[in-house]
Structure formats: structure tokens, C-alpha cells
Scaffold this motif. Structure first.
Motif, PDB file in Angstrom:
ATOM      1  N   ASN A 294       0.816  -1.205   0.000  1.00 37.61           N
ATOM      2  CA  ASN A 294       0.000   0.000   0.000  1.00 37.61           C
ATOM      3  C   ASN A 294       0.856   1.262   0.000  1.00 37.61           C
ATOM      4  OD1 ASN A 294      -2.718  -0.957  -0.159  1.00 37.61           O
ATOM      5  ND2 ASN A 294      -2.529  -1.722   1.924  1.00 37.61           N
ATOM      6  N   GLY A 295       2.067   1.162   0.557  1.00 41.46           N
ATOM      7  CA  GLY A 295       2.997   2.284   0.462  1.00 41.46           C
ATOM      8  C   GLY A 295       3.409   2.538  -0.977  1.00 41.46           C
ATOM      9  N   ILE A 296       3.607   1.453  -1.735  1.00 42.59           N
ATOM     10  CA  ILE A 296       3.962   1.590  -3.148  1.00 42.59           C
ATOM     11  C   ILE A 296       2.790   2.177  -3.928  1.00 42.59           C
ATOM     12  CG2 ILE A 296       4.668   0.352  -5.228  1.00 42.59           C
ATOM     13  CD1 ILE A 296       5.996  -1.720  -3.322  1.00 42.59           C
ATOM     14  N   PHE A 297       1.580   1.736  -3.604  1.00 46.54           N
ATOM     15  CA  PHE A 297       0.390   2.349  -4.214  1.00 46.54           C
ATOM     16  C   PHE A 297       0.430   3.866  -4.023  1.00 46.54           C
ATOM     17  CE2 PHE A 297      -2.248  -1.636  -4.345  1.00 46.54           C
ATOM     18  CZ  PHE A 297      -2.728  -1.468  -5.628  1.00 46.54           C
ATOM     19  N   GLY A 298       0.741   4.293  -2.801  1.00 46.33           N
ATOM     20  CA  GLY A 298       0.788   5.715  -2.504  1.00 46.33           C
ATOM     21  C   GLY A 298       1.810   6.439  -3.357  1.00 46.33           C
ATOM     22  N   GLU A 299       2.984   5.836  -3.522  1.00 47.44           N
ATOM     23  CA  GLU A 299       4.033   6.452  -4.340  1.00 47.44           C
ATOM     24  C   GLU A 299       3.597   6.547  -5.794  1.00 47.44           C
ATOM     25  OE1 GLU A 299       7.878   4.648  -3.827  1.00 47.44           O
ATOM     26  OE2 GLU A 299       7.456   4.185  -1.712  1.00 47.44           O
ATOM     27  N   ILE A 300       2.955   5.505  -6.281  1.00 45.98           N
ATOM     28  CA  ILE A 300       2.507   5.494  -7.681  1.00 45.98           C
ATOM     29  C   ILE A 300       1.494   6.603  -7.936  1.00 45.98           C
ATOM     30  CG2 ILE A 300       1.097   4.194  -9.335  1.00 45.98           C
ATOM     31  CD1 ILE A 300       2.547   1.649  -8.325  1.00 45.98           C
ATOM     32  N   TRP A 301       0.507   6.717  -7.052  1.00 44.80           N
ATOM     33  CA  TRP A 301      -0.548   7.703  -7.279  1.00 44.80           C
ATOM     34  C   TRP A 301      -0.063   9.129  -7.018  1.00 44.80           C
ATOM     35  CZ3 TRP A 301      -4.595   7.109 -10.148  1.00 44.80           C
ATOM     36  CH2 TRP A 301      -5.062   5.810 -10.392  1.00 44.80           C
ATOM     37  N   THR A 302       0.887   9.299  -6.115  1.00 38.44           N
ATOM     38  CA  THR A 302       1.474  10.633  -5.922  1.00 38.44           C
ATOM     39  C   THR A 302       2.199  11.072  -7.191  1.00 38.44           C
ATOM     40  OG1 THR A 302       1.724  10.355  -3.533  1.00 38.44           O
ATOM     41  CG2 THR A 302       3.137  11.992  -4.601  1.00 38.44           C
ATOM     42  N   ALA A 303       2.956  10.148  -7.780  1.00 39.29           N
ATOM     43  CA  ALA A 303       3.656  10.459  -9.024  1.00 39.29           C
ATOM     44  C   ALA A 303       2.668  10.763 -10.147  1.00 39.29           C
ATOM     45  CB  ALA A 303       4.565   9.304  -9.419  1.00 39.29           C
ATOM     46  N   ALA A 304       1.553  10.008 -10.188  1.00 38.86           N
ATOM     47  CA  ALA A 304       0.545  10.237 -11.227  1.00 38.86           C
ATOM     48  C   ALA A 304      -0.094  11.618 -11.076  1.00 38.86           C
ATOM     49  CB  ALA A 304      -0.525   9.151 -11.163  1.00 38.86           C
ATOM     50  N   GLU A 305      -0.373  11.996  -9.841  1.00 38.39           N
ATOM     51  CA  GLU A 305      -0.982  13.305  -9.594  1.00 38.39           C
ATOM     52  C   GLU A 305      -0.059  14.446  -9.988  1.00 38.39           C
ATOM     53  OE1 GLU A 305      -1.977  13.160  -5.503  1.00 38.39           O
ATOM     54  OE2 GLU A 305      -3.611  11.703  -5.769  1.00 38.39           O
TER      55      GLU A 305
END
Length: 203
Positions: free
Chosen positions: A113-124
Motif C-alpha cells: 500500500n505504500g507503493i500504491f501511494g508512491e505510484i498515485w502521488t507520481a501520477a498526480e
């Protein structure tokens, strides 16, 4: 971003491996038939759920009894109740709370879930149009989770692990229910999926 999706796949493989191993150790008398990595509709976070044939029957019996109590004229059979809930991870019994030692699985889930957070932060923070980057990132997340499951399958084959269990990436409340069946076919053979999805009896 690409390395984050690879990390997401590796983290999902670790969850499947550690959780299934612990479940089978804790409940050696249960015949597990399904394990799902469950995500929200936008694919921004994940948890897992699993079920066994024995637990499915217990759940179906309780559900049927409540249905008949509420609707005395109901003609639902136990077989129908079993079929209705076999492919529904929201009705499955086992999750991280059932493990006798959940430390390794908890760490894997937090990492994922931490990786999910990194992915979506980068997408934003991307310069791409919002709709495009959201749709693309969601699709890549789902594919990465599927890749992680297939990594587990490849490793478990070498260990002679039972391959009959259905392993899923499952979207809760998807806009298109057919998407879950499409994802299921990325991580399971037709023989593994035989009889898994509910099909109403023809009248």
C-alpha cells in the motif's frame, strides 16, 4: 514509475505467498479454493481475502437460513447459496485477522500500500491530462498485481504447490462487473476457473 509497478508486482507476490502459507499452516483441515487481492474501484489500495470449501458451506448454510427466515416462501437451495457466494470475496471468511502470526503478511501489505501511494502521488504530479493518467495508472496497477500473482504461480509450481486454487485481483464494486472476470483470466487457466463464477440456472 515503471520501477514502482515492478515493486508493486513483487509486493503482491509476497503477500500471496506469505498469507497462503500461514493460512494453510493454521488451518490444515481446510481446503482453500480462492485467494483474492482486493482493491477499491480506483485501484489505490489493497487488502486480501481467502476462502475454503468448508467455510463457504458454513456461510451458505447461515445465509440460506436467514433468507428462509425472512422470506418463508423462498425456494433457494444450499447448492444455489454456495454457488452464489463462491466467487464473492466480500463474503469470504479469512483475512489477516485470522492468522496466528500476521507479522510478515502485515509488513508485506503495508509495503504494497505504500507503493500504491508512491505510484498515485507520481501520477498526480504528472503533466498528463487527469483522465488519461488516472485511467492509465489504474490499469497498470491492476496489471502489476496480476503479474505478482503469476510470479507466485511460477514459483509455487516449482515447489509442487497445489495449483487448483483460484488466485484473483478483485475490484470491489466495479463499474463493469465483467472486468473482474477479465482479470481472473489473467491469473488462472480455464480449468482453474471452471465452476468458480456463479451462473444462474436457466429457467
Amino acid at each position: 514509475m515503471r520501477s514502482n509497478f515492478a515493486r508493486l508486482a513483487n509486493a503482491s507476490q509476497a503477500i500471496v505467498s506469505t498469507a497462503l502459507k500461514q493460512l494453510q499452516q493454521d488451518l490444515p483441515g481446510e481446503r482453500f479454493y480462492g485467494f483474492a487481492l482486493c482493491v477499491d474501484a480506483d485501484a489505490t489500495s489493497c487488502y486480501w481475502s481467502a476462502n475454503s470449501e468448508e467455510s463457504l458451506i458454513r456461510y451458505a448454510e447461515a445465509w440460506k437460513a436467514k433468507t428462509v427466515e425472512r422470506f418463508p416462501d423462498s425456494s433457494v437451495t444450499l447448492d444455489q447459496a454456495i454457488g452464489l457466494h463462491r466467487d464473492d470475496p466480500s463474503a469470504w471468511t479469512y483475512d489477516i485477522e485470522y492468522l496466528s502470526d500476521a507479522e510478515a503478511t502485515t509488513q508485506s501489505q503495508r509495503q504494497l500500500n505504500g507503493i500504491f501511494g508512491e505510484i498515485w502521488t507520481a501520477a498526480e504530479n504528472s503533466w498528463l491530462p487527469n483522465i488519461w493518467r488516472t485511467t492509465s495508472t489504474r490499469k497498470k496497477c491492476l496489471r502489476a498485481l496480476s503479474s505478482g500473482i503469476n510470479q507466485y504461480r511460477a514459483i509455487s509450481k516449482q515447489d509442487s504447490t497445489d495449483q487448483s486454487i483460484v488466485l484473483l485481483v478483485w475490484i470491489n464494486d466495479p463499474d463493469d462487473p465483467a472486468e473482474n472476470q477479465m482479470l481472473a483470466r489473467l491469473t488462472n487457466s480455464e480449468s482453474q476457473l471452471a465452476g468458480f463464477f456463479y451462473e444462474p440456472e436457466a429457467e
